[in-house]
Design an enzyme around this catalytic site. Structure first.
Site, PDB file in Angstrom:
ATOM      1  N   VAL A 105      20.754   6.443  24.915  1.00 55.26           N
ATOM      2  CA  VAL A 105      21.386   7.767  24.931  1.00 55.26           C
ATOM      3  C   VAL A 105      21.440   8.347  23.517  1.00 55.26           C
ATOM      4  CG1 VAL A 105      22.754   7.278  27.010  1.00 55.26           C
ATOM      5  CG2 VAL A 105      23.705   6.714  24.760  1.00 55.26           C
ATOM      6  N   HIS A 121      19.724   7.393  31.439  1.00 57.49           N
ATOM      7  CA  HIS A 121      21.183   7.223  31.287  1.00 57.49           C
ATOM      8  C   HIS A 121      21.850   8.388  30.554  1.00 57.49           C
ATOM      9  CE1 HIS A 121      20.796   2.590  31.990  1.00 57.49           C
ATOM     10  NE2 HIS A 121      20.706   3.289  33.100  1.00 57.49           N
ATOM     11  N   CYS A 157      36.688  25.628  32.470  1.00 55.74           N
ATOM     12  CA  CYS A 157      37.896  25.521  33.304  1.00 55.74           C
ATOM     13  C   CYS A 157      39.083  24.954  32.515  1.00 55.74           C
ATOM     14  CB  CYS A 157      37.625  24.644  34.537  1.00 55.74           C
ATOM     15  SG  CYS A 157      37.373  22.906  34.133  1.00 55.74           S
ATOM     16  N   THR A 194      14.641  -4.217  26.013  1.00 60.98           N
ATOM     17  CA  THR A 194      15.671  -4.113  27.055  1.00 60.98           C
ATOM     18  C   THR A 194      15.920  -5.487  27.660  1.00 60.98           C
ATOM     19  OG1 THR A 194      16.285  -3.152  29.198  1.00 60.98           O
ATOM     20  CG2 THR A 194      13.917  -3.371  28.766  1.00 60.98           C
ATOM     21  N   GLU A 221      13.798 -12.016  22.432  1.00 61.10           N
ATOM     22  CA  GLU A 221      14.417 -13.017  23.324  1.00 61.10           C
ATOM     23  C   GLU A 221      13.783 -12.873  24.703  1.00 61.10           C
ATOM     24  OE1 GLU A 221      16.908 -14.894  22.166  1.00 61.10           O
ATOM     25  OE2 GLU A 221      17.211 -13.790  20.293  1.00 61.10           O
TER      26      GLU A 221
HETATM   27  P1  OAD Z   1      20.919  -4.682  25.986  1.00 64.79           P
HETATM   28  O1  OAD Z   1      21.907  -4.717  24.888  1.00 64.79           O
HETATM   29  O2  OAD Z   1      21.314  -5.243  27.294  1.00 64.79           O
HETATM   30  O3  OAD Z   1      19.607  -5.465  25.550  1.00 64.79           O
HETATM   31  C1  OAD Z   1      18.997  -5.241  24.326  1.00 64.79           C
HETATM   32  C2  OAD Z   1      17.748  -6.086  24.260  1.00 64.79           C
HETATM   33  O4  OAD Z   1      17.085  -5.788  23.045  1.00 64.79           O
HETATM   34  C3  OAD Z   1      17.991  -7.587  24.283  1.00 64.79           C
HETATM   35  O5  OAD Z   1      17.156  -8.176  25.266  1.00 64.79           O
HETATM   36  C4  OAD Z   1      17.582  -8.045  22.879  1.00 64.79           C
HETATM   37  O6  OAD Z   1      16.974  -9.326  22.877  1.00 64.79           O
HETATM   38  C5  OAD Z   1      16.580  -6.983  22.515  1.00 64.79           C
HETATM   39  N1  OAD Z   1      16.400  -6.736  21.074  1.00 64.79           N
HETATM   40  C6  OAD Z   1      17.281  -6.887  20.049  1.00 64.79           C
HETATM   41  N2  OAD Z   1      16.727  -6.507  18.890  1.00 64.79           N
HETATM   42  C7  OAD Z   1      15.457  -6.101  19.183  1.00 64.79           C
HETATM   43  C8  OAD Z   1      14.371  -5.594  18.411  1.00 64.79           C
HETATM   44  N3  OAD Z   1      14.461  -5.399  17.089  1.00 64.79           N
HETATM   45  N4  OAD Z   1      13.217  -5.296  19.073  1.00 64.79           N
HETATM   46  C9  OAD Z   1      13.119  -5.478  20.405  1.00 64.79           C
HETATM   47  N5  OAD Z   1      14.095  -5.942  21.171  1.00 64.79           N
HETATM   48  C10 OAD Z   1      15.252  -6.258  20.574  1.00 64.79           C
HETATM   49  O7  OAD Z   1      20.395  -3.168  26.085  1.00 64.79           O
HETATM   50  P2  OAD Z   1      19.683  -2.433  27.317  1.00 64.79           P
HETATM   51  O8  OAD Z   1      18.717  -3.333  28.005  1.00 64.79           O
HETATM   52  O9  OAD Z   1      19.180  -1.164  26.776  1.00 64.79           O
HETATM   53  O10 OAD Z   1      23.749   1.383  30.246  1.00 64.79           O
HETATM   54  O11 OAD Z   1      20.896  -2.152  28.260  1.00 64.79           O
HETATM   55  C11 OAD Z   1      20.686  -1.461  29.437  1.00 64.79           C
HETATM   56  C12 OAD Z   1      21.873  -0.611  29.745  1.00 64.79           C
HETATM   57  O12 OAD Z   1      23.070  -1.386  29.750  1.00 64.79           O
HETATM   58  C13 OAD Z   1      22.184   0.471  28.721  1.00 64.79           C
HETATM   59  O13 OAD Z   1      21.417   1.633  28.876  1.00 64.79           O
HETATM   60  C14 OAD Z   1      23.614   0.744  28.966  1.00 64.79           C
HETATM   61  C15 OAD Z   1      24.070  -0.681  28.964  1.00 64.79           C
HETATM   62  O14 OAD Z   1      25.292  -0.924  29.435  1.00 64.79           O
HETATM   63  C16 OAD Z   1      24.722   2.266  30.481  1.00 64.79           C
HETATM   64  O15 OAD Z   1      25.504   2.605  29.628  1.00 64.79           O
HETATM   65  C17 OAD Z   1      24.719   2.779  31.874  1.00 64.79           C
END
Ligand code: OAD
Length: 255
Positions: A105, A121, A157, A194, A221
């Site tokens: 976001v 999102h 509102c 992700t 990871e």
């Molecule tokens: P996460 O915090 O769940 O995962 C982040 C991922 O990035 C992990 O798997 C890490 O291993 C990886 N990571 C860390 N550093 C990195 C780097 N330099 N290069 C590549 N990967 C790296 O984040 P999201 O998968 O984005 O939703 O989370 C999904 C959703 O959960 C978000 O959009 C948010 C959250 O709660 C809502 O708010 C609805």
């Protein structure tokens, strides 16, 4: 660094004119100093993001939730896109049919120059009327880093305004979801940074595979998706994308 064979396979397919789609998560913004949700540093005042990013949390304590979002807006405003955002922006200009779906976001893909980002999102920079009053648009842009008051009000509102993001337990915007589904109909699909645990975004990888796409994951990871992708490229997004981009743009790179 990822296996050279995987880098070559991706470079070969992308160079051959494949339609490329990418799903990004918080890991692509990690090198910009934005904490991920599930990694170390993802906590704020001892709250887990999952405890704050819900309609129930907002109903209970709108000021607390807004303070968290105000903190994130400040953090992102002070950050800059990194090499991962820049490479994807270059691909968006260079490859026809390229699509970028992000769960982030923060708006850093847009700031790097990617147009047409599919934001499943929502955006930290959008606000919405909590009560969805008839006079207000579904969302409106508010780019002032410091909001005039917390919690902000709906200018139409006078009720509470909420962040224009999708919270846990909320449905995705059907038009955005349809755009993300279309993006899964591609030739190469990369899931980058992700944890691949939040649906429906996490399902896009399997959808792309069902469409016959070559699938790949870039993450330092392993995740639940790692075992099922065609190529797991272990490493940071900013480094692995840089490696891929050098392969794509170096004439001497043999595939
Ligand atoms: P996460 O915090 O769940 O995962 C982040 C991922 O990035 C992990 O798997 C890490 O291993 C990886 N990571 C860390 N550093 C990195 C780097 N330099 N290069 C590549 N990967 C790296 O984040 P999201 O998968 O984005 O939703 O989370 C999904 C959703 O959960 C978000 O959009 C948010 C959250 O709660 C809502 O708010 C609805």
């Amino acid at each position: 660094m990822p296996p050279e064979d995987s880098v070559r396979a991706l470079v070969e397919r992308i160079r051959a004119g494949a339609r490329v789609s990418v799903l990004t998560g918080a890991g692509v913004s990690a090198a910009s100093g934005i904490p991920t949700f599930r990694g170390p540093g993802g906590l704020w005042r001892d709250f887990r993001p999952e405890e704050l990013a819900t309609p129930e949390a907002f109903a209970r304590d709108p000021l607390l939730v807004w303070e968290w979002y105000a903190w994130r807006r400040r953090l992102v405003a002070a950050a800059a896109p990194n090499r991962a955002h820049d490479v994807l922006a270059a691909w968006s200009r260079r490859y026809r049919g390229f699509a970028l779906v992000t769960q982030n976001v923060d708006g850093l893909h847009e700031r790097a120059g990617t147009a047409g980002v599919i934001r499943v999102h929502g955006s930290l920079w959008d606000l919405a009327c909590r009560d969805r009053c008839a006079a207000a648009p579904a969302r409106w842009r508010e780019e002032a880093i410091e909001l005039p008051e917390l919690p902000p009000r709906c200018p139409h509102c006078g009720g509470l305004a909420r962040p224009g993001v999708v919270w846990f337990g909320e449905a995705l915007d059907p038009e955005v979801l349809a755009a993300a589904d279309s993006a899964a109909d591609c030739d190469v699909f990369l899931a980058i940074g992700t944890s691949a645990v939040v649906y429906p975004a996490a399902a896009l990888l399997a959808q792309a595979a069902a469409h016959g796409a070559l699938t790949a994951e870039i993450n330092p990871e392993e995740t639940p998706a790692s075992a099922s992708v065609d190529h797991y490229l272990s490493g940071r997004a900013e480094e692995v994308l840089d490696r891929l981009e050098r392969g794509l743009t170096t004439a001497a790179f043999r595939v």
